[in-house]
Design an enzyme around this catalytic site. Structure first.
Site, PDB file in Angstrom:
ATOM      1  N   ILE A 119     100.720  33.693  91.876  1.00 56.86           N
ATOM      2  CA  ILE A 119     100.352  34.295  90.600  1.00 56.86           C
ATOM      3  C   ILE A 119     101.621  34.748  89.886  1.00 56.86           C
ATOM      4  O   ILE A 119     102.255  35.716  90.289  1.00 56.86           O
ATOM      5  CB  ILE A 119      99.405  35.503  90.808  1.00 56.86           C
ATOM      6  CG1 ILE A 119      98.182  35.085  91.627  1.00 56.86           C
ATOM      7  CG2 ILE A 119      98.991  36.098  89.462  1.00 56.86           C
ATOM      8  CD1 ILE A 119      97.338  36.247  92.108  1.00 56.86           C
ATOM      9  N   ARG A 120     102.001  34.016  88.877  1.00 56.44           N
ATOM     10  CA  ARG A 120     103.250  34.321  88.159  1.00 56.44           C
ATOM     11  C   ARG A 120     104.359  34.604  89.166  1.00 56.44           C
ATOM     12  O   ARG A 120     105.080  35.600  89.092  1.00 56.44           O
ATOM     13  CB  ARG A 120     103.056  35.531  87.258  1.00 56.44           C
ATOM     14  CG  ARG A 120     103.290  35.194  85.803  1.00 56.44           C
ATOM     15  CD  ARG A 120     103.052  36.375  84.899  1.00 56.44           C
ATOM     16  NE  ARG A 120     104.093  36.427  83.887  1.00 56.44           N
ATOM     17  CZ  ARG A 120     104.692  37.536  83.482  1.00 56.44           C
ATOM     18  NH1 ARG A 120     104.361  38.692  83.994  1.00 56.44           N
ATOM     19  NH2 ARG A 120     105.604  37.493  82.578  1.00 56.44           N
TER      20      ARG A 120
ATOM     21  N   CYS B  26     105.538  38.679  96.714  1.00 54.78           N
ATOM     22  CA  CYS B  26     105.677  38.424  95.279  1.00 54.78           C
ATOM     23  C   CYS B  26     106.569  39.481  94.606  1.00 54.78           C
ATOM     24  O   CYS B  26     107.768  39.509  94.874  1.00 54.78           O
ATOM     25  CB  CYS B  26     104.293  38.326  94.652  1.00 54.78           C
ATOM     26  SG  CYS B  26     104.291  37.338  93.154  1.00 54.78           S
TER      27      CYS B  26
ATOM     28  N   HIS C   7     100.490  35.327  97.890  1.00 54.79           N
ATOM     29  CA  HIS C   7      99.673  36.513  98.198  1.00 54.79           C
ATOM     30  C   HIS C   7      98.707  36.299  99.369  1.00 54.79           C
ATOM     31  O   HIS C   7      97.518  36.061  99.147  1.00 54.79           O
ATOM     32  CB  HIS C   7      98.827  36.876  96.976  1.00 54.79           C
ATOM     33  CG  HIS C   7      99.603  37.431  95.834  1.00 54.79           C
ATOM     34  ND1 HIS C   7      99.792  38.779  95.652  1.00 54.79           N
ATOM     35  CD2 HIS C   7     100.238  36.822  94.812  1.00 54.79           C
ATOM     36  CE1 HIS C   7     100.500  38.987  94.556  1.00 54.79           C
ATOM     37  NE2 HIS C   7     100.795  37.812  94.028  1.00 54.79           N
TER      38      HIS C   7
ATOM     39  N   ARG D 208     112.424  35.184  88.841  1.00 55.10           N
ATOM     40  CA  ARG D 208     111.102  35.725  88.499  1.00 55.10           C
ATOM     41  C   ARG D 208     110.325  34.716  87.647  1.00 55.10           C
ATOM     42  O   ARG D 208     110.916  33.949  86.888  1.00 55.10           O
ATOM     43  CB  ARG D 208     111.244  37.020  87.699  1.00 55.10           C
ATOM     44  CG  ARG D 208     111.838  38.162  88.479  1.00 55.10           C
ATOM     45  CD  ARG D 208     111.896  39.403  87.610  1.00 55.10           C
ATOM     46  NE  ARG D 208     110.576  39.832  87.216  1.00 55.10           N
ATOM     47  CZ  ARG D 208     110.290  40.415  86.058  1.00 55.10           C
ATOM     48  NH1 ARG D 208     111.216  40.609  85.157  1.00 55.10           N
ATOM     49  NH2 ARG D 208     109.062  40.788  85.790  1.00 55.10           N
TER      50      ARG D 208
ATOM     51  N   GLY E 111     102.512  42.584  92.268  1.00 52.67           N
ATOM     52  CA  GLY E 111     102.180  43.356  91.081  1.00 52.67           C
ATOM     53  C   GLY E 111     103.179  42.988  90.010  1.00 52.67           C
ATOM     54  O   GLY E 111     103.329  41.818  89.696  1.00 52.67           O
ATOM     55  N   GLU E 112     103.908  43.965  89.539  1.00 52.12           N
ATOM     56  CA  GLU E 112     104.931  43.704  88.527  1.00 52.12           C
ATOM     57  C   GLU E 112     106.173  44.480  88.955  1.00 52.12           C
ATOM     58  O   GLU E 112     106.175  45.701  88.974  1.00 52.12           O
ATOM     59  CB  GLU E 112     104.409  44.137  87.160  1.00 52.12           C
ATOM     60  CG  GLU E 112     104.812  43.206  86.037  1.00 52.12           C
ATOM     61  CD  GLU E 112     106.289  43.300  85.723  1.00 52.12           C
ATOM     62  OE1 GLU E 112     106.924  42.258  85.459  1.00 52.12           O
ATOM     63  OE2 GLU E 112     106.827  44.423  85.775  1.00 52.12           O
ATOM     64  N   SER E 113     107.218  43.725  89.290  1.00 56.47           N
ATOM     65  CA  SER E 113     108.377  44.368  89.923  1.00 56.47           C
ATOM     66  C   SER E 113     109.095  45.347  89.005  1.00 56.47           C
ATOM     67  O   SER E 113     109.607  46.370  89.471  1.00 56.47           O
ATOM     68  CB  SER E 113     109.343  43.306  90.449  1.00 56.47           C
ATOM     69  OG  SER E 113     109.747  42.436  89.413  1.00 56.47           O
TER      70      SER E 113
ATOM     71  N   GLU F 299      97.324  38.460 101.100  1.00 52.09           N
ATOM     72  CA  GLU F 299      96.301  39.514 101.080  1.00 52.09           C
ATOM     73  C   GLU F 299      95.108  39.137 100.210  1.00 52.09           C
ATOM     74  O   GLU F 299      94.090  39.825 100.245  1.00 52.09           O
ATOM     75  CB  GLU F 299      96.923  40.848 100.638  1.00 52.09           C
ATOM     76  CG  GLU F 299      97.157  41.019  99.146  1.00 52.09           C
ATOM     77  CD  GLU F 299      98.382  40.262  98.615  1.00 52.09           C
ATOM     78  OE1 GLU F 299      98.999  39.473  99.366  1.00 52.09           O
ATOM     79  OE2 GLU F 299      98.710  40.443  97.424  1.00 52.09           O
TER      80      GLU F 299
END
Ligand code: GLN
Length: 212
Positions: free
Chosen positions: A145-146, A84, A189, A114, A53-55, A191
């Site tokens: 993804i990023r 991630c 990822h 990051r 997601g976004e840490s 998942e």
């Protein structure tokens, strides 16, 4: 049954839940989303997955919802896998953070960079060989993804997977999967694939930690 929690504060947590539910069809395993300090209790769950997601956002939500301390305590003792953003959160050191830095859990002894490959548009898929999970002739589909990379792995950290080649800003071998005792970290990822091998590996880590 084993009880594996998926941290449901932000990010791709339902996808992890579905993967665990699929594994649960073949073994005694119960998966649940956890969101509160009370649920982050070894009496409630045996292990935890922190999703992508976004840490920065995830750490902020954890802080504001009052579960950051419970989270920190949990991951220092119980089997935890971060994918991630989840791996960033688990780490001791992160670079390219927003100004003022961000809260980290400080359990996995790695320095992560990051957004190491560049912007969202530099997202990519690459085949990975992962020790104990995916041999060279049956590589794992790594979805980045990023994504972060592991710049430095501490002395007790086992590097189990690297990506190779030219991907965005990175060229050559970069560390993207690590294990440190009860902790697992992946830049990519699993998942988002149909491949259950990394989830099965983590569940095996949990069984070993519980002496099963
Ligand atoms: N770039 C995100 C971060 O720094 C991680 C991206 C992801 O989890 N897919 O938190």
């Amino acid at each position: 049954p084993l009880r594996v929690g998926v941290l449901g504060l932000q990010g791709a947590y339902t996808e992890h839940l579905y993967m665990l539910q699929r594994l649960g069809q073949t073994m005694p395993l119960e998966a649940r989303i956890v969101k509160t300090a009370a649920e982050l209790d070894p009496a409630q769950i045996d292990a935890l997955i922190i999703p992508g997601g976004e840490s920065t956002a995830m750490a902020l939500v954890a802080e504001r919802s009052g579960c950051l301390d419970a989270l920190r305590e949990f991951v220092h003792k119980q089997p935890t896998w971060g994918t991630c953003a989840g791996m960033i959160l688990l780490s001791t050191t992160a670079t390219q953070t927003k100004q003022g830095g961000q809260n980290l859990l400080g359990a996995l002894d790695i320095t992560v960079q990051r957004n190491a490959f560049g912007k969202q548009t530099e997202s990519f898929i690459a085949p990975l060989t992962i020790d104990g999970i995916a041999p060279a002739d049956q590589p794992f589909e790594g979805i980045f993804i990023r994504a972060p990379i592991v710049e430095v792995a501490g002395p007790h950290v086992q590097v189990i997977g690297k990506v190779d080649g030219d991907h965005g800003l990175q060229h050559g071998e970069r560390i993207v999967a690590v294990r440190q005792g009860h902790l697992l970290g992946t830049s990519f990822h699993p998942e988002l694939t149909k491949d259950l091998r990394v989830h099965a590996y983590f569940v095996q880590m949990v069984r070993e930690a519980l002496g099963l």
